[in-house]
Write a protein that holds these residues in place. Structure first.
Motif, PDB file in Angstrom:
ATOM      1  N   SER A 195       0.848  -1.189   0.000  1.00 19.38           N
ATOM      2  CA  SER A 195       0.000   0.000   0.000  1.00 19.38           C
ATOM      3  C   SER A 195       0.884   1.239   0.000  1.00 19.38           C
ATOM      4  N   ALA A 196       0.262   2.387  -0.173  1.00 19.36           N
ATOM      5  CA  ALA A 196       1.008   3.647  -0.280  1.00 19.36           C
ATOM      6  C   ALA A 196       1.324   4.263   1.079  1.00 19.36           C
ATOM      7  N   LEU A 197       0.860   3.661   2.168  1.00 18.08           N
ATOM      8  CA  LEU A 197       0.992   4.294   3.478  1.00 18.08           C
ATOM      9  C   LEU A 197       2.436   4.617   3.843  1.00 18.08           C
ATOM     10  N   ALA A 198       3.326   3.634   3.722  1.00 26.13           N
ATOM     11  CA  ALA A 198       4.719   3.851   4.100  1.00 26.13           C
ATOM     12  C   ALA A 198       5.363   4.919   3.216  1.00 26.13           C
ATOM     13  N   TYR A 199       5.033   4.906   1.935  1.00 26.22           N
ATOM     14  CA  TYR A 199       5.573   5.913   1.022  1.00 26.22           C
ATOM     15  C   TYR A 199       5.071   7.308   1.397  1.00 26.22           C
ATOM     16  N   ASN A 200       3.809   7.393   1.763  1.00 22.89           N
ATOM     17  CA  ASN A 200       3.249   8.674   2.180  1.00 22.89           C
ATOM     18  C   ASN A 200       3.949   9.207   3.426  1.00 22.89           C
ATOM     19  N   GLU A 201       4.254   8.302   4.360  1.00 21.73           N
ATOM     20  CA  GLU A 201       4.945   8.727   5.582  1.00 21.73           C
ATOM     21  C   GLU A 201       6.308   9.326   5.246  1.00 21.73           C
ATOM     22  N   MET A 202       7.039   8.702   4.346  1.00 31.03           N
ATOM     23  CA  MET A 202       8.359   9.216   3.975  1.00 31.03           C
ATOM     24  C   MET A 202       8.246  10.549   3.245  1.00 31.03           C
ATOM     25  N   MET A 203       7.249  10.691   2.390  1.00 25.54           N
ATOM     26  CA  MET A 203       7.058  11.961   1.689  1.00 25.54           C
ATOM     27  C   MET A 203       6.702  13.067   2.672  1.00 25.54           C
ATOM     28  N   THR A 204       5.854  12.738   3.639  1.00 23.07           N
ATOM     29  CA  THR A 204       5.491  13.713   4.664  1.00 23.07           C
ATOM     30  C   THR A 204       6.714  14.136   5.469  1.00 23.07           C
ATOM     31  N   PRO A 217      12.179  10.665  -5.970  1.00 24.41           N
ATOM     32  CA  PRO A 217      12.660   9.275  -5.898  1.00 24.41           C
ATOM     33  C   PRO A 217      11.690   8.346  -5.173  1.00 24.41           C
ATOM     34  N   ILE A 218      10.991   8.862  -4.152  1.00 28.79           N
ATOM     35  CA  ILE A 218      10.000   8.044  -3.450  1.00 28.79           C
ATOM     36  C   ILE A 218       8.860   7.680  -4.404  1.00 28.79           C
ATOM     37  N   VAL A 219       8.420   8.663  -5.175  1.00 30.95           N
ATOM     38  CA  VAL A 219       7.341   8.414  -6.138  1.00 30.95           C
ATOM     39  C   VAL A 219       7.790   7.409  -7.188  1.00 30.95           C
ATOM     40  N   GLU A 220       9.013   7.563  -7.679  1.00 33.85           N
ATOM     41  CA  GLU A 220       9.547   6.631  -8.672  1.00 33.85           C
ATOM     42  C   GLU A 220       9.636   5.213  -8.116  1.00 33.85           C
ATOM     43  N   GLU A 221      10.057   5.096  -6.851  1.00 39.54           N
ATOM     44  CA  GLU A 221      10.137   3.786  -6.217  1.00 39.54           C
ATOM     45  C   GLU A 221       8.758   3.159  -6.090  1.00 39.54           C
ATOM     46  N   LYS A 223       6.182   3.683  -7.993  1.00 44.71           N
ATOM     47  CA  LYS A 223       5.740   3.245  -9.319  1.00 44.71           C
ATOM     48  C   LYS A 223       6.471   1.980  -9.755  1.00 44.71           C
ATOM     49  N   ARG A 224       7.776   1.935  -9.476  1.00 42.83           N
ATOM     50  CA  ARG A 224       8.563   0.772  -9.884  1.00 42.83           C
ATOM     51  C   ARG A 224       8.056  -0.498  -9.231  1.00 42.83           C
ATOM     52  N   ARG A 225       7.604  -0.373  -7.976  1.00 37.81           N
ATOM     53  CA  ARG A 225       7.107  -1.540  -7.247  1.00 37.81           C
ATOM     54  C   ARG A 225       5.621  -1.777  -7.498  1.00 37.81           C
ATOM     55  N   LYS A 226       5.056  -0.964  -8.398  1.00 36.74           N
ATOM     56  CA  LYS A 226       3.649  -1.099  -8.772  1.00 36.74           C
ATOM     57  C   LYS A 226       2.714  -0.981  -7.566  1.00 36.74           C
ATOM     58  N   VAL A 227       3.058  -0.054  -6.688  1.00 38.71           N
ATOM     59  CA  VAL A 227       2.197   0.259  -5.542  1.00 38.71           C
ATOM     60  C   VAL A 227       1.195   1.322  -5.984  1.00 38.71           C
ATOM     61  N   THR A 228      -0.056   1.107  -5.704  1.00 33.55           N
ATOM     62  CA  THR A 228      -1.097   2.037  -6.146  1.00 33.55           C
ATOM     63  C   THR A 228      -1.093   3.299  -5.294  1.00 33.55           C
ATOM     64  N   PRO A 229      -0.883   4.465  -5.888  1.00 34.87           N
ATOM     65  CA  PRO A 229      -0.905   5.712  -5.116  1.00 34.87           C
ATOM     66  C   PRO A 229      -2.326   6.049  -4.685  1.00 34.87           C
ATOM     67  N   ASP A 230      -2.455   6.722  -3.554  1.00 30.90           N
ATOM     68  CA  ASP A 230      -3.770   7.191  -3.135  1.00 30.90           C
ATOM     69  C   ASP A 230      -3.815   8.715  -3.231  1.00 30.90           C
TER      70      ASP A 230
END
Length: 412
Positions: A195-204, A217-221, A223-230
């Motif tokens: 899920s996008a939760l962990a990525y959102n935490e890092m972006m925050t 780079p977080i967004v690119e990662e 996408k590369r892992r095919k995680v659906t953004p919210d």
């Protein structure tokens, strides 16, 4: 970076202090740590006088008893023990809801006591989400070190996606960048989170510490892992570029959102509001440049809060909208017409005409920014351009009620 600090707090849904400043079960991740231990020893001990005595209520229930313990020094543990001692029963789901309500009311100490009681009496029924809430409450009551110790003491089977993300949230809130990055890498290596939760935490986190260059780079990662953004992912991404006034990239991100197959009504509302804001706030004008941004960096950082307002307006979260606006007004930061346009258009989208009218009154009385009717004309035109003719007409009627008629040629 003061404004980024508030943005980080608000985007996580917590109540801001000042400007000075997932629901997915997954396979557990193995972390080294000490044996699990209880925090009963650090929670205040209950005694015979810890529960407020009140006349019997014919509709007495456990939730009411706990919420009557208004002072933190009162013991929710004692209230629970007394309830059970009277021969009454309580389910794990009921305890979860009480703890959730307490947390929402910022009664963190009592919520943590409920969580501790569950661990002692209902440990077999604990879920991943229960452990995650425990980590969050430990952070709020005792600090991030206590939450970290609790996490390390959990068995590997309990170190799930929810628990890891909760600890990551604690690190991000405390701006512990190095610890957050290490945990984030472990989460990714174990394929724990899809899920996008962990990525959102890092972006925050990166927004809060001003490291905007690490957002892409977080967004690119992701996408590369095919995680659906919210929606929060896109809002954080857009805010990072809005903060440096790279409006062309903001437009590109909005276009990508429009192509997202998982978009829903909230996304559509967000894109509409963002488009209205970019147009009416004059952020699409070519006279803005990065050189000018460097001279007015504090004002450009302020834009991130406008997008946070847009986010919560799109989600229909009027309470958070009020919180953000209240926090912005409580600072010494100069409010601009752009800020007023953002909050007015958001209230209009939520059909909160009374609140929109109050903002208009405040704007007109503001000493920091001279009220200019042409700004309102642009908002009226932007609303119509977005296909919100009824909303535009309501705005025009509201302005007439304020004895401030629009001068747009389209006003007829």
């Amino acid at each position: 970076m003061a404004t980024a600090s508030l943005f980080a707090a608000l985007v996580r849904g917590s109540r801001p202090r000042s400007l000075r400043v997932s629901n997915l079960r997954a396979s557990p991740i193995a972390f080294p740590g000490s044996p699990s231990r209880s925090f009963s020893s650090v929670l205040p001990k209950s005694d015979g006088l810890s529960v407020e005595e009140e006349p019997a209520d014919p509709e007495d229930d456990l939730r009411s008893r706990v919420f009557r313990l208004r002072l933190p020094k009162r013991s929710a543990t004692a209230a629970l023990d007394r309830w059970v001692g009277e021969g009454r029963t309580v389910s794990a789901s009921e305890l979860r809801q009480i703890a959730k309500d307490l947390r929402r009311s910022q009664r963190y100490k009592h919520a943590l006591e409920i969580s501790e009681w569950m661990k002692t009496h209902r440990e077999a029924e604990l879920s991943d989400r229960d452990y995650a809430m425990r980590i969050d409450l430990m952070t709020k009551v005792f600090g991030v070190n206590a939450a970290e110790d609790f996490f390390q003491g959990l068995p590997s089977s309990a170190k799930s996606c929810e628990a890891c993300t909760a600890l990551l949230h604690s690190y991000a809130a405390a701006k512990l960048t190095e610890k957050a990055e290490k945990l984030f890498e472990r989460i990714k290596e174990s394929s724990l989170s899809s899920s996008a939760l962990a990525y959102n935490e890092m972006m925050t986190l990166y927004i809060s510490v001003g490291q905007l260059d690490k957002i892409f780079p977080i967004v690119e990662e992701l996408k590369r892992r095919k995680v659906t953004p919210d929606l929060f992912t896109y809002n954080l991404w857009i805010s990072s570029y809005a903060a440096i006034l790279d409006i062309s990239v903001v437009r590109n991100i909005l276009d990508e959102m429009a192509r997202e197959p998982n978009s829903d009504k909230h996304w559509i509302t967000y894109m509409r509001l963002a488009d209205i804001y970019l147009t009416a706030g004059r952020l699409v004008d070519s006279d803005f440049s990065l050189a000018e941004t460097d001279k007015k960096i504090s004002q450009q950082q302020w834009i991130t809060y406008d997008f946070l307002i847009i986010l919560h307006a799109s989600l229909g979260n009027s309470q958070m909208l009020n919180e953000i606006w209240k926090s912005m007004r409580s600072t010494s930061q100069k409010m601009t017409s752009r800020n007023y346009i953002c909050i007015i258009s958001s209230y209009l989208m939520l059909e909160q005409l009374k609140e929109a009218g109050e903002v208009i009154d405040e704007w007109r009385k503001s000493k920091a920014e001279e009220f200019d009717i042409s700004d309102c004309d642009r908002l009226f035109e932007a609303l119509k351009k977005a296909g919100l003719v009824d909303t535009a007409n309501k705005f025009r009627e509201l302005m007439l009620q304020k004895d401030c008629g629009l001068t747009s040629s389209s006003c007829c």
